[in-house]
Design an enzyme around this catalytic site. Structure first.
Site, PDB file in Angstrom:
ATOM      1  N   CYS A 127       0.841  -1.200   0.000  1.00 41.00           N
ATOM      2  CA  CYS A 127       0.000   0.000   0.000  1.00 41.00           C
ATOM      3  C   CYS A 127       0.878   1.253   0.000  1.00 41.00           C
ATOM      4  CB  CYS A 127      -0.957  -0.026   1.183  1.00 41.00           C
ATOM      5  SG  CYS A 127      -2.123   1.336   1.152  1.00 41.00           S
ATOM      6  N   CYS A 128       1.253   1.746   1.162  1.00 43.55           N
ATOM      7  CA  CYS A 128       1.995   3.016   1.181  1.00 43.55           C
ATOM      8  C   CYS A 128       3.378   2.899   0.549  1.00 43.55           C
ATOM      9  CB  CYS A 128       2.065   3.551   2.604  1.00 43.55           C
ATOM     10  SG  CYS A 128       0.441   4.078   3.205  1.00 43.55           S
ATOM     11  N   CYS A 129       4.072   1.776   0.747  1.00 41.22           N
ATOM     12  CA  CYS A 129       5.382   1.609   0.103  1.00 41.22           C
ATOM     13  C   CYS A 129       5.208   1.511  -1.412  1.00 41.22           C
ATOM     14  CB  CYS A 129       6.097   0.368   0.639  1.00 41.22           C
ATOM     15  SG  CYS A 129       6.588   0.515   2.370  1.00 41.22           S
TER      16      CYS A 129
END
Ligand code: ZN
Length: 180
Positions: A127-129
């Protein structure tokens, strides 16, 4: 050691809410030590360490529809975990979406530091990575992801997330020991 003069380490969302709070996963705990080791080595080599931290607006934030309230600005849950407290000279970039770049000063800070390669670590691999990797790729940065410094809720999410970042954004997937 490789030429790492133009590297920066980015630590994503290692915040209380993701480690001990409402959306914590048991899979986050084992990435803390590798990130700590990476950050310590980076600081010793003069490589910038940059935290990209969720910092959500109470009540109205769009992400809450998906995840529920988390990392709300000004709360303990939005603070970096004690184990990874920033050191003097580190940079802290608040963000409101999955990407560390979206509507933040991250790109400006990286350009001012002369960075051409980002070492992406933290939570979550898929997700964020992944979204931060997308925006790094769009902006022409090389991407490195030490595999033991990220994870997500499931094994499939982890392996799929890393495989996607490697295939689509040309990232180098390695280990911390490969870097230092
Ligand atoms: Zn969030």
């Amino acid at each position: 050691m490789k030429d790492m003069k133009k590297y920066a380490v980015i630590v994503i969302d290692m915040l209380n809410d993701f480690v001990t709070g409402p959306i914590a996963s048991p899979r986050v705990n084992h990435i803390i030590e590798p990130i700590k080791k990476l950050c310590e080595k980076a600081r010793a080599e003069g490589i910038p360490v940059i935290y990209a931290n969720d910092c959500h607006t109470p009540d109205i934030d769009k992400e809450f529809k998906v995840w529920g309230p988390h990392a709300v600005e000004g709360t303990k849950g939005a603070e970096i975990i004690d184990e990874l407290k920033p050191a003097k000279g580190d940079y802290i970039i608040p963000k409101k979406t999955y990407s560390g770049f979206y509507e933040t000063t991250l790109e400006l800070v990286l350009r001012e530091l002369g960075v051409d390669t980002v070492v992406i670590t933290g939570w979550q691999a898929d997700c964020c990575c992944r979204h931060t990797s997308a925006d790094a790729f769009f902006r022409g940065f090389n991407i490195i992801v030490p595999r033991e410094t990220t994870d997500t809720d499931t094994e499939e999410g982890y392996t799929g997330g890393l495989a996607y970042i490697e295939k689509i954004y040309g990232a180098t997937i390695c280990s911390v020991n490969d870097l230092f």
